[in-house]
Design a protein around this motif. Structure first.
Motif, PDB file in Angstrom:
ATOM      1  N   LYS A   1       0.831  -1.209   0.000  1.00 39.50           N
ATOM      2  CA  LYS A   1       0.000   0.000   0.000  1.00 39.50           C
ATOM      3  C   LYS A   1       0.867   1.260   0.000  1.00 39.50           C
ATOM      4  O   LYS A   1       0.539   2.255  -0.663  1.00 39.50           O
ATOM      5  CB  LYS A   1      -0.925  -0.001   1.215  1.00 39.50           C
ATOM      6  CG  LYS A   1      -2.060  -1.016   1.114  1.00 39.50           C
ATOM      7  CD  LYS A   1      -2.934  -0.994   2.365  1.00 39.50           C
ATOM      8  CE  LYS A   1      -4.091  -1.978   2.240  1.00 39.50           C
ATOM      9  NZ  LYS A   1      -4.944  -1.991   3.455  1.00 39.50           N
TER      10      LYS A   1
ATOM     11  N   GLU B   1       2.191   1.567  -3.516  1.00 38.85           N
ATOM     12  CA  GLU B   1       1.109   1.977  -4.419  1.00 38.85           C
ATOM     13  C   GLU B   1       0.855   3.474  -4.288  1.00 38.85           C
ATOM     14  O   GLU B   1       0.628   4.176  -5.277  1.00 38.85           O
ATOM     15  CB  GLU B   1      -0.154   1.173  -4.084  1.00 38.85           C
ATOM     16  CG  GLU B   1      -1.273   1.300  -5.114  1.00 38.85           C
ATOM     17  CD  GLU B   1      -2.207   2.445  -4.808  1.00 38.85           C
ATOM     18  OE1 GLU B   1      -2.912   2.896  -5.739  1.00 38.85           O
ATOM     19  OE2 GLU B   1      -2.227   2.908  -3.650  1.00 38.85           O
TER      20      GLU B   1
ATOM     21  N   ARG C   1      -1.173  -1.851  -7.276  1.00 36.06           N
ATOM     22  CA  ARG C   1      -2.627  -1.850  -7.109  1.00 36.06           C
ATOM     23  C   ARG C   1      -3.228  -3.190  -7.523  1.00 36.06           C
ATOM     24  O   ARG C   1      -4.313  -3.555  -7.070  1.00 36.06           O
ATOM     25  CB  ARG C   1      -3.250  -0.705  -7.917  1.00 36.06           C
ATOM     26  CG  ARG C   1      -3.002  -0.760  -9.404  1.00 36.06           C
ATOM     27  CD  ARG C   1      -3.636   0.436 -10.104  1.00 36.06           C
ATOM     28  NE  ARG C   1      -3.271   0.479 -11.515  1.00 36.06           N
ATOM     29  CZ  ARG C   1      -3.850  -0.240 -12.458  1.00 36.06           C
ATOM     30  NH1 ARG C   1      -4.817  -1.087 -12.133  1.00 36.06           N
ATOM     31  NH2 ARG C   1      -3.466  -0.142 -13.717  1.00 36.06           N
TER      32      ARG C   1
END
Length: 852
Positions: A581, A584, A722
């Motif tokens: 995350k 990303e 993602r």
């Protein structure tokens, strides 16, 4: 000079020694200031205390209140009596009247310390008898025993030791009394301290031992006392300080021949290099010590003559950097292994070094001995984040440093055998004659670029992020690197991490450029999955510092490989998901950021078990997806993508996906990728042999497929972050992971970083605890060998042909890593994950002794 940085004239250790000398010089001046008081400012009682001719006068005037009265400089009557050399009876009168024996003056001196400095042993005995603190630290953290060692008062030193003085007490820079006695050359004090058990190998603040200080002096007797030592301890003649200097380095730098012979006779290693790559011969040449150089070469051979330090300089370069001893340069050129035109790793020659430092006579000497002025050094032009190589001649180095006389010499120099240059001669055709001088615009650009970068950063950085170095409270060191050190500290009561850049760094990259870029990136970040920026100190390069949120759990690397903690699979996937995350977020900013140094060192763990991506020193903004001016080989080699390792200057954010895949494998396996190889060999294996780490049978199958596409040799085949986040998340929430982690499915607790143990039965019936998802090579080997044994007994021959069990090499790697992929995937994957053209995973090549 492009990115060329000359060798620092003195090292950090030398800087400290200078500060010590200055500190003790200041100490002396402060003591002398105390010993020469302004009697005109004293009252009658204070003058009576200083009057040793009339002892009755003080007794007539003295009251108890007078004993506590001070002069403007903080001197009490007891201080004044000690300064004046008053007899012991007078000191006793003052002490019986209530004079404080341990009070410090404004210059931070106690009466005892003043008496010790004066060498008055009788006063010292009286003060000690009346309770003077022999371990009281005064100015610069100096104690009474330090003062006795500095002044050579061995009798007073004995009194202090008999009265309980701490023999190894350190001053402000952690120097013991033995350090000081060696530094100031007092043999009797050294002998006394050693006989009383002083630690002969005690370390100062930069790892320097007493023998290091003794080596820089010409006192053979002290050297003998240290090396021959006592029956309990002896000094190590090859001990290193924090910069890798041995006593021989200090001896050669200072030029003491007697000490040199003594150290060599006692097995000192002559060709040892410090962290700068300097051998003792380098330091002798940097300091113009001709006789030392002659003796070193004569007694230890020519090995050091061809060794380069990290500044790409051999001893010949070093002698030309010093440049004031043509005899030394001549001696080196007479050696068989020395080539006057030898080019260091960056291409610069001894002529470049002499030109850079402005040594006109040395330049002329080199030219007359066939030094080639047309050889070029390579420097990086880092404007706009590019690293295009710029070739620079010795003339250009002299020009950019402003050495006009050398420029003139090189521009018009011709060898004796050459004809003069006519008006129509081709420029450069006669070995450099009438060489065109480069444009001064380049010089101005080189000089001002870094200043412009800093000014621009100051102007654009939000005011809330501007910090002063005085705002920072430094605590313990928690990390270090080529940039400097990372400290735990505080800012306005908040616990933070402080990345302090060195005042001067001499690496291949511009530290100013890296600092400005890292601050610019951090200031734009706002995500719970990346490090939180607090501010930066921008006032001066000597005070550059970056302040971020302090992450208490330390790095993932430390957790896995230093603390050897076992992490349950749910926590592993929590870490992997948080990192994905964070990446990303970086890749999808309005101006994408490529990290370029993603590895377990730069993944920090909160106490809750959640992960944060940190350290953006190698990161940069991507202004387009088709940039072809990227830095070659940034980051850690062990986790480096193949396209970066192969010197490519065109790569994308997909390089981060490769590094993430190795980190994911590291998490699952609990081991370093290619732990049996050194970092460069590991990078070469992945890049040139398409080798990947082995897949354990315990790895969740969705993650196995993710690893294959994540570390694909073709960057275009790798997924984006993602795309993989849902895979990791679904795997984390699965029933199987919940069972292995002893948690409820679909719950999301903050798990401690620990692993529930599963008890298995060995073949001998005894229980053993093994982590269900550890993935260690040893555990994998035991498991596979057991299964292989069972398979050989119970499996049909047809099954064995169709599904052969993995064979392991001597490092525990799987010879047939594809055998672990024969189980179907329970979770969906992106289309490219199922592609049949994923590269096969070959086992690592065996190397008897891997190179770095």
């Amino acid at each position: 000079m492009g990115n060329y940085k000359s060798r620092p004239p003195i090292s950090c250790t030398d800087e400290l020694k200078k500060k010590i000398s200055e500190s003790y010089a200041l100490f002396r001046s402060k003591v002398i200031e105390e010993l020469r008081p302004k009697e005109s400012d004293w009252n009658e009682v204070q003058q009576a205390a200083a009057n040793t001719a009339d002892l009755c006068q003080l007794e007539q005037l003295l009251t108890e209140a007078d004993c506590h009265e001070k002069t403007e400089t903080g001197l009490t009557l007891l201080h004044i009596a000690c300064i004046a050399g008053a007899p012991c009876s007078q000191l006793e009168r003052l002490l019986k009247k209530g004079a404080s024996v341990n009070i410090l003056s404004k210059n931070q001196f106690s009466p005892l310390q003043l008496s010790v400095y004066r060498g008055d042993s009788e006063q010292v005995e009286v003060l000690v008898t009346y309770g003077a603190d022999v371990n009281q630290a005064g100015h610069s953290g100096v104690g009474s025993l330090h003062i006795a060692a500095m002044c050579g008062h061995h009798e007073i030193a004995k009194i202090l030791l008999d009265s309980g003085a701490k023999i190894d007490m350190g001053d402000l820079v952690k120097f013991s009394s033995l350090h000081i006695a060696c530094h100031f050359g007092h043999e009797k004090v050294v002998e006394l301290l050693l006989s009383n058990g002083s630690d002969i190998n005690i370390s100062g603040s930069v790892g320097d031992r007493p023998i290091h200080l003794a080596s820089s002096k010409a006192n053979l007797r002290i050297m003998q006392l240290l090396v021959e030592g006592t029956s309990q301890q002896k000094a190590d003649v090859n001990v290193k300080d924090n910069e890798g200097h041995t006593p021989l380095h200090f001896c050669c730098k200072s030029g003491h021949l007697v000490t040199l012979h003594y150290l060599l006779d006692h097995q000192a290693v002559p060709h040892e290099a410090n962290i700068y790559g300097d051998t003792p011969l380098h330091l002798a040449c940097y300091n113009g010590k001709l006789e030392i150089a002659k003796q070193l070469v004569a007694q230890t051979g020519q090995e050091s003559l061809i060794m380069e330090n990290i500044f790409s300089e051999t001893p010949l370069h070093s002698a030309c950097t010093y440049g004031k001893s043509l005899e030394l340069v001549k001696f080196l050129l007479e050696q068989q292994s020395v080539d006057i035109n030898y080019q260091g790793k960056d291409g610069h020659t001894a002529l470049h070094s002499a030109c850079y430092h402005g040594h006109l006579r040395c330049v002329q000497f080199l030219l007359e001995n066939r030094g080639d002025m047309n050889l070029v050094a390579a420097a990086s032009d880092q404007s706009g984040d590019s690293e295009k190589r710029e070739e620079q001649t010795a003339l250009m180095w002299a020009f950019e440093r402003g050495h006009d006389s050398i420029v003139t010499l090189l521009k018009h120099y011709k060898r004796p055998s050459e004809e003069g240059c006519g008006d129509y001669s081709q420029p450069g055709s006669l070995d450099g004659s009438y060489v065109a001088v480069p444009s001064p615009l380049g010089k101005l650009r080189s000089m001002t670029k870094e200043k412009i970068d800093v000014l621009q950063l100051r102007a654009t950085l939000s005011h809330q992020f501007h910090l002063q170095i005085t705002d920072l409270e430094f605590q313990e060191t928690i990390g270090s690197g080529s940039f400097g050190k990372v400290y735990k500290g505080k800012v306005k009561g908040r616990t933070v991490a402080i990345k302090r850049y060195r005042a001067s760094s001499f690496g291949a990259k511009s530290d100013v450029d890296m600092f400005c870029r890292e601050v610019a990136i951090l200031a734009k970040l706002n995500s719970p999955y990346v490090i939180n920026f607090v501010g930066a100190c921008l006032d001066d390069p000597s005070q550059f510092a970056i302040v971020t949120h302090y992450v208490a759990g330390g790095s993932l690397f430390s957790l896995l490989h230093e603390q050897n903690r076992l992490i349950d699979i749910h926590s592993k996937l929590t870490i992997a998901l948080d990192v994905a995350k964070g990446m990303e977020y970086l890749h999808n900013m309005p101006l994408p950021i490529i990290h370029r140094d993603l590895n377990s060192h730069n993944i920090l763990l909160e106490e809750t078990g959640h992960a944060i991506v940190a350290d953006f020193g190698e990161s940069r903004f991507l202004r387009s997806t088709d940039e072809d001016n990227m830095t070659k080989q940034p980051g850690n080699l062990r986790w480096m993508a193949p396209e970066i390792f192969t010197q490519c200057t065109k790569y994308s954010v997909k390089a981060d996906m490769f590094s993430f895949s190795l980190v994911l494998w590291e998490l699952l396996a609990g081991e370093l990728p290619f732990s049996h190889l050194k970092p460069a060999a590991a990078a070469a294996e992945t890049a040139y042999h398409n080798t990947r780490p082995p897949i354990a049978i315990t790895f969740p199958k969705p993650l196995v497929a993710l690893l294959h596409i994540g570390w694909h040799a073709n960057p275009d085949e790798r997924p984006e972050f993602r795309e993989i986040i849902p895979i990791i998340d679904e795997c984390k929430q699965s029933q199987a992971v919940a069972m292995l982690s002893n948690v409820e499915p679909s719950s999301n607790p903050s798990l401690p970083l620990s692993l529930p143990m599963v008890t298995n039965q060995d073949s001998d019936g005894e229980g053993r605890d093994t982590p269900p998802m550890a993935g260690h090579v040893s555990a994998m080997r035991n498991h596979w060998e057991m299964e292989a044994s069972r398979n050989s007994v119970s499996g049909s021959s047809e099954d064995k042909k169709r599904y052969p069990f993995p064979q392991l090499d001597k490092n525990g790697y799987v010879s047939d890593p594809m055998s672990t992929l024969r189980i179907s995937m329970p979770l969906p994957l992106p289309p490219q994950a199922a592609s049949s053209d994923s590269p096969p995973l070959s086992p690592p090549r065996q190397q008897a002794e891997p190179d770095s």
